[in-house]
Design a protein around this motif. Sequence first.
Motif, short mmCIF file in Angstrom:
data_model
loop_
_atom_site.label_atom_id
_atom_site.label_comp_id
_atom_site.label_asym_id
_atom_site.label_seq_id
_atom_site.Cartn_x
_atom_site.Cartn_y
_atom_site.Cartn_z
N LEU A 98 60.05 -30.01 59.93
CA LEU A 98 59.10 -31.51 59.82
C LEU A 98 58.71 -31.25 58.22
O LEU A 98 58.82 -32.54 57.56
CB LEU A 98 57.75 -31.16 60.49
CG LEU A 98 56.65 -32.36 60.29
CD1 LEU A 98 57.49 -33.69 60.75
CD2 LEU A 98 55.54 -31.88 61.34
N LEU A 99 58.38 -30.22 57.54
CA LEU A 99 57.89 -30.20 56.18
C LEU A 99 59.30 -30.56 55.41
O LEU A 99 58.90 -31.07 54.28
CB LEU A 99 57.55 -28.82 55.91
CG LEU A 99 56.41 -28.29 56.55
CD1 LEU A 99 56.17 -26.71 56.18
CD2 LEU A 99 55.19 -29.33 56.26
N ALA A 100 60.60 -30.14 55.75
CA ALA A 100 61.69 -30.53 55.02
C ALA A 100 61.82 -32.15 55.15
O ALA A 100 62.00 -32.62 54.03
CB ALA A 100 62.95 -30.12 55.58
N SER A 101 61.27 -32.84 56.20
CA SER A 101 61.62 -34.12 56.46
C SER A 101 60.63 -34.91 55.63
O SER A 101 60.90 -36.01 55.02
CB SER A 101 61.36 -34.38 57.91
OG SER A 101 62.52 -34.14 58.82
N PHE A 102 59.52 -34.17 55.23
CA PHE A 102 58.32 -34.87 54.54
C PHE A 102 58.89 -34.85 53.16
O PHE A 102 58.78 -35.79 52.33
CB PHE A 102 56.99 -34.10 54.81
CG PHE A 102 56.22 -34.40 56.07
CD1 PHE A 102 56.46 -35.48 56.81
CD2 PHE A 102 55.08 -33.51 56.25
CE1 PHE A 102 56.08 -35.89 58.06
CE2 PHE A 102 54.37 -33.91 57.72
CZ PHE A 102 54.57 -34.93 58.50
N ALA A 103 59.33 -33.81 52.77
CA ALA A 103 59.93 -33.69 51.29
C ALA A 103 60.94 -34.56 51.23
O ALA A 103 60.73 -35.31 49.98
CB ALA A 103 60.21 -32.30 51.16
N HIS A 104 61.79 -34.98 52.05
CA HIS A 104 62.80 -35.95 51.66
C HIS A 104 62.14 -37.48 51.73
O HIS A 104 62.35 -38.18 50.96
CB HIS A 104 63.71 -36.02 53.02
CG HIS A 104 64.84 -36.83 53.03
ND1 HIS A 104 65.93 -37.16 52.24
CD2 HIS A 104 64.69 -38.26 53.47
CE1 HIS A 104 66.35 -38.36 52.48
NE2 HIS A 104 65.86 -38.88 53.29
N ARG A 143 53.70 -39.78 58.01
CA ARG A 143 53.98 -39.14 59.43
C ARG A 143 54.44 -40.32 60.24
O ARG A 143 55.57 -40.17 61.19
CB ARG A 143 52.69 -38.90 59.85
CG ARG A 143 53.03 -38.11 61.36
CD ARG A 143 52.39 -36.45 61.35
NE ARG A 143 52.76 -35.77 62.18
CZ ARG A 143 52.50 -34.60 62.25
NH1 ARG A 143 51.75 -33.99 61.38
NH2 ARG A 143 52.88 -33.84 63.21
N VAL A 144 54.47 -41.72 59.99
CA VAL A 144 54.93 -42.71 60.83
C VAL A 144 56.40 -42.83 60.49
O VAL A 144 57.25 -43.12 61.37
CB VAL A 144 54.14 -43.89 60.65
CG1 VAL A 144 54.69 -45.14 61.22
CG2 VAL A 144 52.79 -43.97 61.18
N ILE A 145 56.60 -42.92 59.27
CA ILE A 145 58.10 -42.83 58.53
C ILE A 145 59.19 -41.83 59.13
O ILE A 145 60.02 -41.99 59.90
CB ILE A 145 58.04 -42.89 57.09
CG1 ILE A 145 57.43 -44.14 56.57
CG2 ILE A 145 59.52 -42.68 56.67
CD1 ILE A 145 57.28 -44.12 55.06
N HIS A 146 58.51 -40.72 59.31
CA HIS A 146 58.92 -39.48 59.90
C HIS A 146 59.46 -39.96 61.40
O HIS A 146 60.48 -39.55 61.96
CB HIS A 146 58.36 -38.11 59.83
CG HIS A 146 58.84 -37.23 60.63
ND1 HIS A 146 58.42 -36.59 61.66
CD2 HIS A 146 59.91 -36.05 60.49
CE1 HIS A 146 59.03 -35.60 62.26
NE2 HIS A 146 60.01 -35.34 61.31
N SER A 147 58.40 -40.35 62.17
CA SER A 147 58.66 -40.85 63.50
C SER A 147 59.56 -41.59 64.03
O SER A 147 60.20 -41.85 65.05
CB SER A 147 57.31 -41.02 64.21
OG SER A 147 56.26 -39.96 64.25
#
Length: 217
Positions: free
Chosen positions: A9-15, A35-39
């Motif tokens: 999740l943290l790696a996804s946030f960094a991306h 968080r919404v973009i990640h979802s």
Amino acid sequence: MIPLEHPILLASFAHIDRTVGLHNLSPQEYAIARRVIHSTADFDFLHLLRFAPDLAKAEFDPDLPENQVIANGEKSLRQGQTIVVDVNMVKQGIQGLVQRTFNNPIQTAIDFAPTATPGKTRTETGMDHCITQFPEAIYVIGNAPTALLTLCQAIAVGEARPALVIGVPVGFIGVLEAKKTLSTLPCPQIRVEGNKGGSPVAAGIVNALLMLACQEC
């Protein structure tokens, strides 16, 4: 204690951060948008989220920082306010983090309506029951525009006084009308403009608020 985020999740946030770059959102608003973009893997939400009424200090605690809607949502979560969701998919998306943080009671509107009242949907019928029992809850609607419209009508006549409304139903029939109705109300709200939304979006917003609330502890 702040729950640890998974390394993926943290790696996804960094991306997401690298892709978004500069933006005009406050840190709290961006935490929710990210968080919404990640979802959803949909960067459109960076521009579709609305937080209202923003900085209305006459109606909110003037000592809270920055976006008052978000700050008051965090405060309600920390105080253990009941969360009412429209469908079980939203509940499934938030209950893990809720249990690891403030353990707020979660009520699902559709569970209050084994059958629908004639002329209404099950979520609409269930929402009627939830409004009666939990008029000051945090309301999270990610699927059913009829449930959001029912809630808006109750707010307009003073039958519901929600701590926060997260109004992000998805679809084409009734969605724009329900969101527009919500936008006219003075209640604290986070919504998504247009037809986009859905249960993952609703859950992402709640989970972001929970993490923000933990950071403020």
